[in-house]
Design a protein around this motif. Structure first.
Motif, PDB file in Angstrom:
ATOM      1  N   LYS A 270       0.856  -1.193   0.000  1.00 57.15           N
ATOM      2  CA  LYS A 270       0.000   0.000   0.000  1.00 57.15           C
ATOM      3  C   LYS A 270       0.889   1.239   0.000  1.00 57.15           C
ATOM      4  O   LYS A 270       2.009   1.207   0.505  1.00 57.15           O
ATOM      5  CB  LYS A 270      -0.875   0.044   1.264  1.00 57.15           C
ATOM      6  N   VAL A 271       0.365   2.308  -0.579  1.00 54.86           N
ATOM      7  CA  VAL A 271       1.114   3.559  -0.554  1.00 54.86           C
ATOM      8  C   VAL A 271       0.202   4.712  -0.184  1.00 54.86           C
ATOM      9  O   VAL A 271      -1.009   4.665  -0.421  1.00 54.86           O
ATOM     10  CB  VAL A 271       1.767   3.878  -1.928  1.00 54.86           C
ATOM     11  N   ALA A 272       0.824   5.742   0.398  1.00 52.11           N
ATOM     12  CA  ALA A 272       0.107   6.996   0.658  1.00 52.11           C
ATOM     13  C   ALA A 272       0.916   8.083  -0.024  1.00 52.11           C
ATOM     14  O   ALA A 272       2.103   8.250   0.247  1.00 52.11           O
ATOM     15  CB  ALA A 272       0.016   7.250   2.157  1.00 52.11           C
ATOM     16  N   VAL A 273       0.281   8.792  -0.944  1.00 53.85           N
ATOM     17  CA  VAL A 273       0.990   9.771  -1.761  1.00 53.85           C
ATOM     18  C   VAL A 273       0.372  11.148  -1.575  1.00 53.85           C
ATOM     19  O   VAL A 273      -0.846  11.291  -1.633  1.00 53.85           O
ATOM     20  CB  VAL A 273       0.904   9.368  -3.252  1.00 53.85           C
ATOM     21  N   ALA A 274       1.209  12.136  -1.352  1.00 46.99           N
ATOM     22  CA  ALA A 274       0.708  13.507  -1.180  1.00 46.99           C
ATOM     23  C   ALA A 274       0.471  14.116  -2.553  1.00 46.99           C
ATOM     24  O   ALA A 274       1.382  14.189  -3.381  1.00 46.99           O
ATOM     25  CB  ALA A 274       1.712  14.340  -0.397  1.00 46.99           C
ATOM     26  N   CYS A 275      -0.752  14.539  -2.819  1.00 45.60           N
ATOM     27  CA  CYS A 275      -1.106  15.076  -4.125  1.00 45.60           C
ATOM     28  C   CYS A 275      -1.248  16.590  -4.067  1.00 45.60           C
ATOM     29  O   CYS A 275      -1.843  17.116  -3.121  1.00 45.60           O
ATOM     30  CB  CYS A 275      -2.437  14.495  -4.600  1.00 45.60           C
ATOM     31  N   PRO A 276      -0.732  17.280  -5.089  1.00 44.57           N
ATOM     32  CA  PRO A 276      -0.965  18.722  -5.147  1.00 44.57           C
ATOM     33  C   PRO A 276      -2.382  19.015  -5.642  1.00 44.57           C
ATOM     34  O   PRO A 276      -3.027  18.139  -6.214  1.00 44.57           O
ATOM     35  CB  PRO A 276       0.065  19.200  -6.169  1.00 44.57           C
ATOM     36  N   ALA A 277      -2.829  20.227  -5.425  1.00 39.20           N
ATOM     37  CA  ALA A 277      -4.169  20.600  -5.880  1.00 39.20           C
ATOM     38  C   ALA A 277      -4.234  20.561  -7.397  1.00 39.20           C
ATOM     39  O   ALA A 277      -3.260  20.833  -8.088  1.00 39.20           O
ATOM     40  CB  ALA A 277      -4.504  22.007  -5.391  1.00 39.20           C
ATOM     41  N   LEU A 278      -5.395  20.206  -7.914  1.00 45.19           N
ATOM     42  CA  LEU A 278      -5.573  20.123  -9.367  1.00 45.19           C
ATOM     43  C   LEU A 278      -5.483  21.516  -9.970  1.00 45.19           C
ATOM     44  O   LEU A 278      -6.207  22.411  -9.561  1.00 45.19           O
ATOM     45  CB  LEU A 278      -6.943  19.509  -9.665  1.00 45.19           C
ATOM     46  N   PRO A 279      -4.590  21.710 -10.912  1.00 47.22           N
ATOM     47  CA  PRO A 279      -4.504  23.028 -11.525  1.00 47.22           C
ATOM     48  C   PRO A 279      -5.708  23.237 -12.429  1.00 47.22           C
ATOM     49  O   PRO A 279      -6.168  22.289 -13.065  1.00 47.22           O
ATOM     50  CB  PRO A 279      -3.221  22.944 -12.349  1.00 47.22           C
ATOM     51  N   THR A 280      -6.227  24.443 -12.463  1.00 43.79           N
ATOM     52  CA  THR A 280      -7.386  24.651 -13.308  1.00 43.79           C
ATOM     53  C   THR A 280      -6.999  25.231 -14.654  1.00 43.79           C
ATOM     54  O   THR A 280      -7.833  25.312 -15.545  1.00 43.79           O
ATOM     55  CB  THR A 280      -8.381  25.604 -12.628  1.00 43.79           C
ATOM     56  N   SER A 281      -5.736  25.650 -14.768  1.00 50.08           N
ATOM     57  CA  SER A 281      -5.369  26.148 -16.088  1.00 50.08           C
ATOM     58  C   SER A 281      -4.132  25.431 -16.583  1.00 50.08           C
ATOM     59  O   SER A 281      -3.147  25.295 -15.876  1.00 50.08           O
ATOM     60  CB  SER A 281      -5.155  27.656 -16.035  1.00 50.08           C
ATOM     61  N   LYS A 282      -4.217  24.925 -17.790  1.00 46.55           N
ATOM     62  CA  LYS A 282      -3.103  24.205 -18.374  1.00 46.55           C
ATOM     63  C   LYS A 282      -2.829  24.769 -19.755  1.00 46.55           C
ATOM     64  O   LYS A 282      -3.747  24.986 -20.535  1.00 46.55           O
ATOM     65  CB  LYS A 282      -3.468  22.721 -18.504  1.00 46.55           C
ATOM     66  N   ASN A 283      -1.575  25.038 -20.051  1.00 43.86           N
ATOM     67  CA  ASN A 283      -1.192  25.506 -21.376  1.00 43.86           C
ATOM     68  C   ASN A 283      -0.066  24.630 -21.875  1.00 43.86           C
ATOM     69  O   ASN A 283       0.873  24.353 -21.149  1.00 43.86           O
ATOM     70  CB  ASN A 283      -0.691  26.954 -21.310  1.00 43.86           C
ATOM     71  N   CYS A 359      -3.512  28.157 -11.542  1.00 45.65           N
ATOM     72  CA  CYS A 359      -4.921  28.226 -11.134  1.00 45.65           C
ATOM     73  C   CYS A 359      -5.617  29.464 -11.659  1.00 45.65           C
ATOM     74  O   CYS A 359      -6.671  29.831 -11.160  1.00 45.65           O
ATOM     75  CB  CYS A 359      -5.041  28.106  -9.626  1.00 45.65           C
ATOM     76  N   ASN A 360      -5.043  30.137 -12.629  1.00 43.94           N
ATOM     77  CA  ASN A 360      -5.685  31.322 -13.186  1.00 43.94           C
ATOM     78  C   ASN A 360      -5.438  31.362 -14.679  1.00 43.94           C
ATOM     79  O   ASN A 360      -4.363  31.710 -15.144  1.00 43.94           O
ATOM     80  CB  ASN A 360      -5.098  32.572 -12.508  1.00 43.94           C
ATOM     81  N   GLN A 361      -6.467  30.962 -15.439  1.00 41.17           N
ATOM     82  CA  GLN A 361      -6.302  30.811 -16.891  1.00 41.17           C
ATOM     83  C   GLN A 361      -5.802  32.092 -17.551  1.00 41.17           C
ATOM     84  O   GLN A 361      -4.885  32.066 -18.363  1.00 41.17           O
ATOM     85  CB  GLN A 361      -7.652  30.386 -17.523  1.00 41.17           C
ATOM     86  N   ASP A 364      -2.142  32.898 -16.636  1.00 40.01           N
ATOM     87  CA  ASP A 364      -1.227  31.928 -17.237  1.00 40.01           C
ATOM     88  C   ASP A 364      -1.131  32.126 -18.739  1.00 40.01           C
ATOM     89  O   ASP A 364      -0.045  32.048 -19.319  1.00 40.01           O
ATOM     90  CB  ASP A 364      -1.711  30.503 -16.936  1.00 40.01           C
ATOM     91  N   SER A 365      -2.273  32.356 -19.384  1.00 37.21           N
ATOM     92  CA  SER A 365      -2.251  32.553 -20.836  1.00 37.21           C
ATOM     93  C   SER A 365      -1.419  33.758 -21.199  1.00 37.21           C
ATOM     94  O   SER A 365      -0.689  33.733 -22.189  1.00 37.21           O
ATOM     95  CB  SER A 365      -3.666  32.757 -21.381  1.00 37.21           C
ATOM     96  N   SER A 366      -1.525  34.807 -20.391  1.00 36.19           N
ATOM     97  CA  SER A 366      -0.768  36.000 -20.775  1.00 36.19           C
ATOM     98  C   SER A 366       0.723  35.777 -20.536  1.00 36.19           C
ATOM     99  O   SER A 366       1.561  36.250 -21.297  1.00 36.19           O
ATOM    100  CB  SER A 366      -1.331  37.257 -20.120  1.00 36.19           C
TER     101      SER A 366
ATOM    102  N   LYS B  35     -12.255  25.777 -18.071  1.00 32.43           N
ATOM    103  CA  LYS B  35     -11.555  26.063 -19.319  1.00 32.43           C
ATOM    104  C   LYS B  35     -12.548  26.254 -20.467  1.00 32.43           C
ATOM    105  O   LYS B  35     -13.440  25.438 -20.652  1.00 32.43           O
ATOM    106  CB  LYS B  35     -10.607  24.917 -19.663  1.00 32.43           C
ATOM    107  N   MET B  36     -12.385  27.364 -21.206  1.00 32.50           N
ATOM    108  CA  MET B  36     -13.272  27.643 -22.338  1.00 32.50           C
ATOM    109  C   MET B  36     -12.449  27.628 -23.619  1.00 32.50           C
ATOM    110  O   MET B  36     -11.280  28.008 -23.609  1.00 32.50           O
ATOM    111  CB  MET B  36     -13.914  29.027 -22.177  1.00 32.50           C
ATOM    112  N   SER B  37     -13.055  27.202 -24.699  1.00 35.03           N
ATOM    113  CA  SER B  37     -12.362  27.248 -26.002  1.00 35.03           C
ATOM    114  C   SER B  37     -13.366  27.541 -27.095  1.00 35.03           C
ATOM    115  O   SER B  37     -14.558  27.592 -26.844  1.00 35.03           O
ATOM    116  CB  SER B  37     -11.713  25.915 -26.347  1.00 35.03           C
ATOM    117  N   MET B  38     -12.866  27.672 -28.302  1.00 35.89           N
ATOM    118  CA  MET B  38     -13.760  27.888 -29.435  1.00 35.89           C
ATOM    119  C   MET B  38     -14.554  26.608 -29.670  1.00 35.89           C
ATOM    120  O   MET B  38     -14.000  25.515 -29.647  1.00 35.89           O
ATOM    121  CB  MET B  38     -12.947  28.235 -30.697  1.00 35.89           C
ATOM    122  N   ASN B  39     -15.833  26.766 -29.927  1.00 35.69           N
ATOM    123  CA  ASN B  39     -16.691  25.632 -30.247  1.00 35.69           C
ATOM    124  C   ASN B  39     -16.062  24.848 -31.417  1.00 35.69           C
ATOM    125  O   ASN B  39     -15.722  25.440 -32.446  1.00 35.69           O
ATOM    126  CB  ASN B  39     -18.073  26.175 -30.643  1.00 35.69           C
TER     127      ASN B  39
END
Lengths: 537, 272
Positions: A270-283, A359-361, A364-366, B35-39
């Motif tokens: 068995k293992v116990a793994v510390a997980c980071p919070a799910l990022p909401t913005s991915k590029n 965590c901020n789309q 992050d995009s900019s 997350k939003m994108s173009m349709n």
């Protein structure tokens, strides 16, 4: 040192007739192990709750023998073949304990196997050891909503942990191409690195707790709280039986030995793994550079301009990209064509995948936009593509994850996974190419891809023909390892030792370190039943 | 060929798991931090417009989007793919485009006004439907308002020298080919999956796109300019009564042997 014969076989030749009951013995100890007998099989049937599921007896009928051969006796690269006649698939820790206790007392060799996706033959029996498959131990116990610690069985498939964590707003910190098949116990036992090692660190840091069954059957719990049966005894009021805490400095951190121990010191249950919070913005972007110097500049710029949101940087060379185009599953074909459209025929561009997670789309995009603009305007990149939606993200990662399987379809692969100084990454590949030419070995293509920010290169030398030439393999190995070792690198960055690199251990490891490792093996597995013939020389 | 208009919609990215907050009733679909994108069908429409532009030198492709300020990003993507300019009708941040506030009739009315405002439009290309509302109505409504010829679910489009469009369209039983004759009105065609594979906007084009003009005009101002009624536009014609997540799939059971399987089947009365 006594090293008995270890029948290393390639490409499907069976050797069960050579050994009826004895497996390869082990390193310096002259211990003779044996394979299981029919009495042993009866014993196992009696201690496992569902023998119909959990015991695969290859001597019972040809179908079972075939299943064992096709699924458990051969590894993913198809370079290693064992001849086990017995696969045990326990469902609980106490079953694992009963199995090991018995094997320990009777000197029966045991090879633990998870998803069987390893690339060094570490999970494949050398001859007729018992295969201990963790596939039926696949429960997820819990994910603490505040600490993010996920507790589960070792047989959980990595993808299922990703899915579970995501549903609960967390991200499982380990991500590798084989995640649809590999199991966390195997990942932990090989200290798998993966795509996000750069961002989240390795398993030595993220694994906070573990349950292991030792060779003699004792169950060792280290900062983990999970019950799959009632067999945990607390003899003292304050004895730790729980928690999966994030921090616990009470004694030697024994679990670190099992991480990367490749099943030679105990069986991870068995293992116990510390997980980071799910990022909401991915590029994700796929960039094209003309030369490695530019790649290094991209690396530096990304750390400066993407900083804390940078989550992965992966390199793919042109030879690999061509194989992905030709032998890949089709994913990303259009993108590759488009990125190559403006390339002059002789160019050897290098491709870099850059991923950011945050965590901020908008922010992050900019950042990503500013980063790409500055790279393009300074001509550090010649071309590039930024994913506009999830489909693009899947395609770009799909290309990266196709590297290994595509190259495997292109021919016979001499696979290397090395660690070198980041500045020497491509230099090593170039040196290998030159040395191969000098050694008069024609018809070989050198492909390089990997976790460039970690200095981890997957160098694959592909031969156009299917072959079984041990001498040639040795020359190639020598060339690659010489190039790596003279730069004080590592011959195994993340894939491990298994069978394939065992013979180099005494050359690359410090003598004192090897002595201590050997002594440790003696402490944890005095009868040497666990994964014999692997890892330590 | 002079001008192609491509209305595009910013929607929840197709791969996102849509979450519904039951306490918010029909407004329950969560849009915050999603997350939003173009349709995807709009992307196909943009690609088709660019391909037609490439075949007909001198044609101008205009991308149009109605939505909050982030729609400018969506328009930039279209520009990076090759569109020449954009029009962003900016709505207030709390105005929802996923059928709760703005519905196809409102959009079609706005687009009709924009087509007239643009003048000399040969073709309006739209995605066949958006993946949030799945209505598929904006195209046909627009054609009706314009009194223009239309073809939906296009899998292939050919432009004739006389300005006609021959469209192969998807049906439940196969495809049918129809011809939209040149009529002085813009043709309205909605695009389906098989029409094309959208290109990847690579760096040189992304850089060029930054310099292309995007006209941003608030919804209120556009409505005034087009002589429409703001209340009319913002009051939805249909009311969403209920929104809920599909019930979770029940877990299966693993059995260890054929006998066990038969036992379970008998237990559940599925087998005699």
């Amino acid at each position: 040192m006594f090293l008995s014969f270890t029948p290393r076989l390639r490409l499907g030749i069976h050797c069960s007739n050579l050994l009826s009951k004895r497996c390869a013995s082990n390193h310096s100890r002259n211990i003779l192990l044996r394979g299981p007998t029919s009495q042993d099989v009866s014993y196992f049937r009696s201690v496992l709750a569902r023998p119909g599921y959990s015991v695969l007896d290859g001597t019972a009928n040809q179908d079972t023998k075939d299943e064992i051969d096709n699924r458990y006796n051969i590894d993913w690269t198809r370079h290693y073949q064992g001849s086990s006649d017995l696969v045990l698939r326990p469902q609980t820790t106490s079953e694992v304990s009963s199995i090991l206790k018995y094997c320990h007392e009777n000197y029966i060799g045991v090879t633990t196997q998870g998803g069987n996706t390893g690339l060094c033959g570490g999970a494949t029996p050398i001859s007729n050891e018992v295969v201990l498959s963790m596939e039926y131990m696949n429960r997820i116990y819990k994910l603490d909503e505040y600490s993010g610690v996920l507790t589960c069985d070792a047989g959980c498939i990595l993808q299922s942990l990703h899915d579970y964590a995501e549903k609960n707003g967390y991200l499982f910190p380990l991500d590798i191409g084989s995640k649809g098949t590999c199991q966390i116990g195997g990942n932990v036992s090989t200290n798998a690195g993966g795509h996000h090692f750069f961002r989240f660190g390795g398993l030595h840091g993220t694994v906070v707790g573990m349950e292991v069954v030792l060779a003699d059957g004792r169950v060792l719990r280290m900062n983990i709280d999970a019950n799959d049966d009632d067999n945990n005894e607390r003899t003292h009021q304050f004895q730790q039986s729980s928690a999966s805490l994030r921090k616990d400095n009470t004694g030697y951190d024994l679990k670190q030995l099992f991480i990367g121990g490749e099943g030679t010191l105990g069986v991870v249950t068995k293992v116990a793994v510390a997980c980071p919070a799910l990022p909401t913005s991915k590029n994700v972007a796929l960039l094209v550079c003309n030369c490695y110097k530019d790649v290094l500049q991209v690396l530096k710029t990304s750390k400066g301009q993407l900083g804390e949101i940078l989550s992965a940087i992966e390199l793919i060379d042109m030879n690999t990209m061509k194989f992905v185009q030709r032998y890949g599953s089709g994913i990303g074909d259009h993108l590759i064509s488009e990125l190559l459209a403006s390339e002059v025929a002789d160019n050897q561009p290098l491709f870099i995948l850059v991923e950011s997670q945050g965590c901020n789309q908008e922010a992050d995009s900019s950042k990503m936009d500013a980063f790409l603009t500055s790279l393009y305007e300074s001509s550090t990149i010649e071309n590039g593509f930024l994913a506009q939606d999830s489909k693009h993200i899947e395609e770009i990662w799909g290309i990266r994850e196709s590297c290994n399987p595509s190259v495997a379809r292109a021919g016979y692969v001499h696979k290397f996974d090395v660690s070198i100084g980041i500045e020497s990454y491509i230099e090593v590949a170039d040196e290998v190419i030159d040395a191969l030419k000098e050694a008069n070995l024609p018809d070989l293509t050198v492909c390089v891809w990997g976790h460039v920010a970690d200095g981890n290169a997957h160098i694959n030398v592909i031969s156009g023909q299917v072959e079984n030439n041990a001498a040639k393999a040795e020359i190639i190995e020598n060339i690659v390892y010489t190039a790596v070792m003279k730069r004080k690198g590592s011959i195994s960055a993340e894939h491990g030792i298994g069978q394939s690199k065992r013979k180099y251990m005494s050359q690359v490891k410090d003598k004192t370190a090897l002595e201590l490792m050997s002594q440790m093996k003696n402490v944890f597995d005095p009868h040497f039943i666990l994964n014999p013939g692997k890892y330590l020389p | 060929m002079k001008k192609i208009l491509v209305p595009i919609k910013r929607v929840i990215d197709y791969a996102q798991k849509v979450r519904v907050d039951p306490s918010k009733g029909p407004q329950g679909v969560q849009l915050k931090n999603v997350k939003m994108s173009m349709n995807p069908f709009c992307e196909i429409a943009v690609e088709e417009a660019i391909q037609l532009k490439e075949q007909n030198k001198g044609a101008e492709v205009v991308a149009i989007s109605v939505g909050p300020k982030q729609c400018t990003e969506t328009i930039r993507t279209a520009l990076a793919m090759g569109a020449d300019r954009g029009i962003h009708v900016e709505t207030k941040p709390d105005v929802r485009g996923d059928y709760i506030d703005l519905q196809p009739w409102a959009i079609a009315s706005l687009l009709k006004g924009i087509v007239d405002r643009e003048d000399a439009v040969d073709l309006v290309l739209l995605g066949k439907q958006s993946i949030d509302s799945d209505c598929g109505q904006t195209g046909p409504l627009l054609a009706g308002l314009l009194n223009a010829p239309q073809a939906t679910f296009a899998a292939n489009i050919e432009r004739g020298d006389d300005g006609s469009f021959t469209v192969e369209r998807e049906t439940d039983t196969g495809t049918e080919t129809i011809k939209l004759n040149a009529s002085g009105k813009p043709a309205v065609i909605t695009c389906d999956l098989r029409l094309n594979t959208p290109r990847y906007p690579t760096m040189p084009n992304i850089m060029k796109a930054k310099k292309k003009p995007v006209e941003t005009i608030s919804l209120e101002d556009m409505v005034k300019e087009l002589g429409l009624d703001l209340d009319e536009v913002l009051t939805p014609k249909h009311e969403v009564v209920e929104v809920y997540e599909p019930p979770p799939r029940k877990e299966g059971e693993t059995v260890g042997s054929i006998d066990e399987l038969l036992g379970k089947l008998k237990e559940k009365g599925l087998v005699a």
